[in-house]
Design an enzyme around this catalytic site. Structure first.
Site, PDB file in Angstrom:
ATOM      1  N   ASP A  28      -6.434  -6.547   4.579  1.00 11.25           N
ATOM      2  CA  ASP A  28      -5.889  -5.190   4.532  1.00 11.25           C
ATOM      3  C   ASP A  28      -5.953  -4.547   5.915  1.00 11.25           C
ATOM      4  O   ASP A  28      -7.031  -4.360   6.468  1.00 11.25           O
ATOM      5  CB  ASP A  28      -6.711  -4.373   3.527  1.00 11.25           C
ATOM      6  CG  ASP A  28      -6.159  -2.973   3.296  1.00 11.25           C
ATOM      7  OD1 ASP A  28      -5.010  -2.704   3.705  1.00 11.25           O
ATOM      8  OD2 ASP A  28      -6.891  -2.155   2.696  1.00 11.25           O
ATOM      9  N   HIS A  88      -1.226  -1.476  -4.123  1.00 13.61           N
ATOM     10  CA  HIS A  88      -2.506  -1.143  -3.465  1.00 13.61           C
ATOM     11  C   HIS A  88      -2.577   0.377  -3.284  1.00 13.61           C
ATOM     12  O   HIS A  88      -1.704   0.985  -2.672  1.00 13.61           O
ATOM     13  CB  HIS A  88      -2.546  -1.863  -2.118  1.00 13.61           C
ATOM     14  CG  HIS A  88      -3.821  -1.735  -1.356  1.00 13.61           C
ATOM     15  ND1 HIS A  88      -4.841  -2.661  -1.439  1.00 13.61           N
ATOM     16  CD2 HIS A  88      -4.246  -0.807  -0.472  1.00 13.61           C
ATOM     17  CE1 HIS A  88      -5.831  -2.306  -0.643  1.00 13.61           C
ATOM     18  NE2 HIS A  88      -5.504  -1.174  -0.036  1.00 13.61           N
ATOM     19  N   SER A 137       0.849  -1.197   0.000  1.00 15.37           N
ATOM     20  CA  SER A 137       0.000   0.000   0.000  1.00 15.37           C
ATOM     21  C   SER A 137       0.878   1.239   0.000  1.00 15.37           C
ATOM     22  O   SER A 137       1.681   1.452   0.916  1.00 15.37           O
ATOM     23  CB  SER A 137      -0.883  -0.011   1.247  1.00 15.37           C
ATOM     24  OG  SER A 137      -1.413   1.280   1.450  1.00 15.37           O
ATOM     25  N   ASP A 142      -4.804   3.405  -1.868  1.00 15.78           N
ATOM     26  CA  ASP A 142      -5.901   3.749  -0.953  1.00 15.78           C
ATOM     27  C   ASP A 142      -6.436   5.132  -1.277  1.00 15.78           C
ATOM     28  O   ASP A 142      -5.743   6.137  -1.103  1.00 15.78           O
ATOM     29  CB  ASP A 142      -5.383   3.724   0.494  1.00 15.78           C
ATOM     30  CG  ASP A 142      -5.171   2.308   0.997  1.00 15.78           C
ATOM     31  OD1 ASP A 142      -6.098   1.496   0.889  1.00 15.78           O
ATOM     32  OD2 ASP A 142      -4.054   2.019   1.493  1.00 15.78           O
ATOM     33  N   MET A 157     -11.155  -6.137   5.968  1.00 18.99           N
ATOM     34  CA  MET A 157     -10.426  -5.062   6.651  1.00 18.99           C
ATOM     35  C   MET A 157     -10.098  -5.515   8.073  1.00 18.99           C
ATOM     36  O   MET A 157     -10.991  -5.885   8.837  1.00 18.99           O
ATOM     37  CB  MET A 157     -11.283  -3.784   6.720  1.00 18.99           C
ATOM     38  CG  MET A 157     -11.592  -3.125   5.393  1.00 18.99           C
ATOM     39  SD  MET A 157     -10.170  -2.524   4.466  1.00 18.99           S
ATOM     40  CE  MET A 157      -9.342  -1.463   5.635  1.00 18.99           C
ATOM     41  N   MET A 164     -12.210   4.242  -0.569  1.00 21.48           N
ATOM     42  CA  MET A 164     -12.874   4.507   0.717  1.00 21.48           C
ATOM     43  C   MET A 164     -13.518   5.876   0.576  1.00 21.48           C
ATOM     44  O   MET A 164     -13.071   6.869   1.164  1.00 21.48           O
ATOM     45  CB  MET A 164     -11.842   4.466   1.849  1.00 21.48           C
ATOM     46  CG  MET A 164     -11.403   3.048   2.178  1.00 21.48           C
ATOM     47  SD  MET A 164      -9.844   2.974   3.056  1.00 21.48           S
ATOM     48  CE  MET A 164      -8.730   3.059   1.670  1.00 21.48           C
ATOM     49  N   MET A 184      -8.987   7.940  -0.272  1.00 22.86           N
ATOM     50  CA  MET A 184      -9.798   8.366   0.885  1.00 22.86           C
ATOM     51  C   MET A 184     -10.296   9.790   0.666  1.00 22.86           C
ATOM     52  O   MET A 184      -9.573  10.630   0.135  1.00 22.86           O
ATOM     53  CB  MET A 184      -8.942   8.331   2.152  1.00 22.86           C
ATOM     54  CG  MET A 184      -8.315   6.986   2.429  1.00 22.86           C
ATOM     55  SD  MET A 184      -7.520   6.983   4.030  1.00 22.86           S
ATOM     56  CE  MET A 184      -6.739   5.363   3.996  1.00 22.86           C
ATOM     57  N   HIS A 189      -8.364   0.748  -3.904  1.00 22.25           N
ATOM     58  CA  HIS A 189      -9.273   0.561  -2.766  1.00 22.25           C
ATOM     59  C   HIS A 189      -9.964   1.898  -2.486  1.00 22.25           C
ATOM     60  O   HIS A 189      -9.353   2.816  -1.949  1.00 22.25           O
ATOM     61  CB  HIS A 189      -8.444   0.086  -1.561  1.00 22.25           C
ATOM     62  CG  HIS A 189      -9.235  -0.119  -0.314  1.00 22.25           C
ATOM     63  ND1 HIS A 189      -8.640  -0.333   0.914  1.00 22.25           N
ATOM     64  CD2 HIS A 189     -10.575  -0.141  -0.084  1.00 22.25           C
ATOM     65  CE1 HIS A 189      -9.579  -0.480   1.833  1.00 22.25           C
ATOM     66  NE2 HIS A 189     -10.757  -0.357   1.264  1.00 22.25           N
TER      67      HIS A 189
HETATM   68  C1  DX5 Z   1      -6.462   1.467   5.709  1.00 22.86           C
HETATM   69  C2  DX5 Z   1      -5.953   1.122   4.338  1.00 22.86           C
HETATM   70  C3  DX5 Z   1      -4.885   0.089   4.341  1.00 22.86           C
HETATM   71  C4  DX5 Z   1      -3.693   0.483   5.169  1.00 22.86           C
HETATM   72  C5  DX5 Z   1      -2.578  -0.481   5.110  1.00 22.86           C
HETATM   73  O1  DX5 Z   1      -7.564   2.292   5.596  1.00 22.86           O
HETATM   74  O2  DX5 Z   1      -6.994   0.623   3.539  1.00 22.86           O
HETATM   75  O3  DX5 Z   1      -4.525  -0.229   3.009  1.00 22.86           O
HETATM   76  O4  DX5 Z   1      -3.193   1.693   4.771  1.00 22.86           O
HETATM   77  O5  DX5 Z   1      -1.535   0.032   5.874  1.00 22.86           O
HETATM   78  P1  DX5 Z   1      -0.998  -0.746   7.158  1.00 22.86           P
HETATM   79  O6  DX5 Z   1      -0.428  -2.018   6.644  1.00 22.86           O
HETATM   80  O7  DX5 Z   1       0.011   0.184   7.722  1.00 22.86           O
HETATM   81  O8  DX5 Z   1      -2.162  -0.983   8.081  1.00 22.86           O
HETATM   82 ZN    ZN Z   2      -6.486  -0.374   1.610  1.00 25.70          ZN
END
Ligand code: DX5
Ligand code: ZN
Length: 215
Positions: free
Chosen positions: A174, A32, A7, A34, A136, A67, A36, A65
């Site tokens: 994740d 990956h 990630s 993320d 998650m 969110m 947000m 991913h």
């Molecule tokens: C959390 C994310 C994950 C996270 C992974 O909201 O979706 O992908 O960043 O990072 P670590 O491995 O540090 O939890």
């Molecule tokens: Zn993620």
């Protein structure tokens, strides 16, 4: 063999291209990303532009991913940016089937992510329609949180459900993944591990060794 999906949430953004090239060379299977929005989760990260830029840097699977809420109106942008897998949280929309269809219709893998507060029984009508399910193991929003062991049962249940029904989704885990819990995830049926801080907090010359040790 289990796939590793680093990630970039924990990457040094000023060196993002170099980081992704290094992850690619050192055996990452997926990247990956993320996304947000400061609304579905209390943190803001990237938009579709980052996917578009990283598409030029690596041919590895871009595991996006989302969110974000709403999600539907952004799907096309993430498709056009070059995502290979688009995973979203189904509780953000009244009609997640429609979003899965939007993604699948353009031959991109569709995934759903299960928030720790969501039960498999809440989403069991979607399981036959997706290619990836992210379990998650932290509350979505931030990297570097502690792995929630009580979520492991979902990995096992999803593995059983797919065996019993001949479903073909991959199970990804994740949040808080490290060398202590990677084996637990694998033994319970995980196919993909998203790994942020445990890997990206290390020097690039350790990536190869860490990625292999997680498998
Ligand atoms: C959390 C994310 C994950 C996270 C992974 O909201 O979706 O992908 O960043 O990072 P670590 O491995 O540090 O939890
Ligand atoms: Zn993620």
């Amino acid at each position: 063999m289990i796939k590793i999906s680093p990630s970039i949430l924990s990457a040094d953004i000023l060196k993002l291209e170099e980081e992704v090239r290094s992850l690619d060379l050192n055996g990452a299977d997926y990247i990956h990303i993320d996304i947000m929005d400061g609304h579905y989760v209390p943190n803001i990260t990237f938009g579709p532009n980052i996917v578009k830029s990283l598409r030029k840097v690596t041919s590895k699977i871009l595991d996006v991913h989302l969110m974000i809420k709403p999600v539907k109106k952004y799907i096309n942008e993430f498709v056009e940016a070059g995502s290979d897998i688009i995973t979203f949280h189904p509780e953000v929309d009244d009609n997640p089937e429609e979003i899965i269809k939007m993604i699948s219709d353009v031959e991109i893998k569709a995934g759903i992510a299960i928030h720790p507060k969501v039960n498999i029984t809440d989403i069991d009508h979607l399981l036959s329609k997706v290619q990836q399910i992210i379990v998650m193991t932290v509350t979505p929003g931030f990297g570097g949180q502690k792995f929630m062991h009580e979520q492991v049962k979902k990995i096992k249940d999803l593995d059983e459900i797919r065996k019993n029904n001949n479903y073909n989704y991959k199970i990804a885990v994740d949040g808080g993944v490290n060398n202590e819990n990677a084996k637990i995830c694998k033994d319970n049926g995980a196919d993909v591990l998203a790994v942020g801080s445990y890997l990206l907090s290390q020097n690039q010359n350790k990536y190869y060794e860490i990625i292999n040790s997680l498998r």
